[in-house]
Design a protein around this motif. Structure first.
Motif, short mmCIF file in Angstrom:
data_model
loop_
_atom_site.label_atom_id
_atom_site.label_comp_id
_atom_site.label_asym_id
_atom_site.label_seq_id
_atom_site.Cartn_x
_atom_site.Cartn_y
_atom_site.Cartn_z
N VAL A 1 0.47 -1.32 -0.46
CA VAL A 1 0.11 0.32 0.13
C VAL A 1 0.78 1.09 0.75
O VAL A 1 1.62 1.49 0.60
N ASN A 2 1.11 1.81 -1.13
CA ASN A 2 1.81 3.46 -1.02
C ASN A 2 0.93 4.69 -2.04
O ASN A 2 -0.07 3.59 -1.69
N GLN A 3 1.44 5.47 -2.86
CA GLN A 3 0.83 6.57 -3.02
C GLN A 3 -0.20 5.97 -4.12
O GLN A 3 -1.58 6.09 -4.39
N ALA A 4 1.05 5.23 -5.13
CA ALA A 4 -0.10 4.33 -6.26
C ALA A 4 -0.67 4.04 -6.18
O ALA A 4 -2.07 3.59 -6.93
N SER A 5 -0.85 3.13 -5.04
CA SER A 5 -1.29 1.25 -5.33
C SER A 5 -3.16 1.95 -4.60
O SER A 5 -4.05 1.96 -4.59
N ILE A 6 -2.85 2.87 -3.23
CA ILE A 6 -4.52 4.05 -2.78
C ILE A 6 -4.54 4.89 -4.55
O ILE A 6 -6.14 5.12 -4.16
N GLU A 7 -3.66 5.62 -4.77
CA GLU A 7 -4.32 6.13 -6.47
C GLU A 7 -5.20 5.98 -6.91
O GLU A 7 -6.88 5.72 -7.04
#
Length: 238
Positions: free
Chosen positions: A190-196
């Motif tokens: 879970v990081n910025q890319a996967s959250i977006e």
């Protein structure tokens, strides 16, 4: 238990539209201020990009983002399929271990005792602390404690009875801030890319409850418990 004089805030969805709109505007302002940390599409009370944090410790995240209208805030909790697997194995194991004890044994095992921690010069007690006590060992667990048996069974379930996990979005309209949103998606971290990407996917299904008809593939899920997996993580020496 109800406490006199304390009024529970009403669920967000019951607020008047202008109040919900105001909360959305406030959220969007915070998202702009926090853009350097989260990218501008969501915000959180948690640290997202902690330097040196291993990927296995980035398997969940709580965050807030606005809906596609101007009256909705999503109060989201995002876990990977891996973390959902671990949580399910953890819960199944706890239920089974608890069922192996009598009500009296469960009560005795969970009993807490407080002892004075600080006293005044006159002997008045200011604070208390939990008393240390040896954990109970049970014959039906082969002499293991509740937590030892729990951890043992958790590992066995992960290896021999792996829980089935589906990607999903689940709404909870009882939240006092925004609408609750539980997200389970098959991503490595879970990081910025996967959250977006999760936000985009949620919008694509119409901001509603959804569950994948196909379970997450077995080769995408662990074969060990969370405790076992985290025990293998090596942190860089300081």
């Amino acid at each position: 238990m109800k406490f006199p004089g304390i009024k529970r805030r009403p669920p967000f969805v019951t607020l008047l539209r202008h109040k919900r709109s105001h909360e959305v505007i406030c959220l969007m302002g915070k998202m702009r201020r926090d853009a350097a940390d989260y990218g501008g599409r969501f915000t959180s009370r948690l640290v997202l990009n902690e330097p040196g944090r291993p990927d296995l410790y980035n398997q969940w995240f709580d965050f807030y983002f606005p809906g596609t209208d101007r009256f909705t805030i999503w109060n989201a909790s995002f876990v990977t399929a891996r973390k959902a697997f671990w949580d399910k194995a953890h819960d199944i194991a706890h239920t089974r271990v608890a069922e192996m004890l009598t009500p009296e044994e469960r009560e005795e095992n969970s009993k807490l005792e407080c002892v004075p921690a600080q006293r005044s010069s006159t002997g008045k007690i200011f604070t208390y602390t939990l008393a240390e006590r040896e954990e109970i060992r049970f014959e039906q667990f082969g002499g293991l404690t509740f937590h030892e048996q729990w951890r043992k069974l958790e590992s066995e379930i992960a290896r021999n009875e792996p829980p089935v996990i589906h990607e999903s979005f689940k709404l909870d309209r009882s939240y006092v801030y925004g609408i609750g949103l539980k997200i389970v998606l098959d991503v490595d971290v879970v990081n910025q890319a996967s959250i977006e990407a999760a936000i985009d996917r949620f919008f694509s299904v119409g901001e509603t409850d959804w569950i994948s008809p196909e379970p997450v593939a077995c080769d995408r899920l662990p074969v060990v418990s969370e405790h076992e997996a985290l025990a293998t993580v090596k942190f860089p020496s300081e």
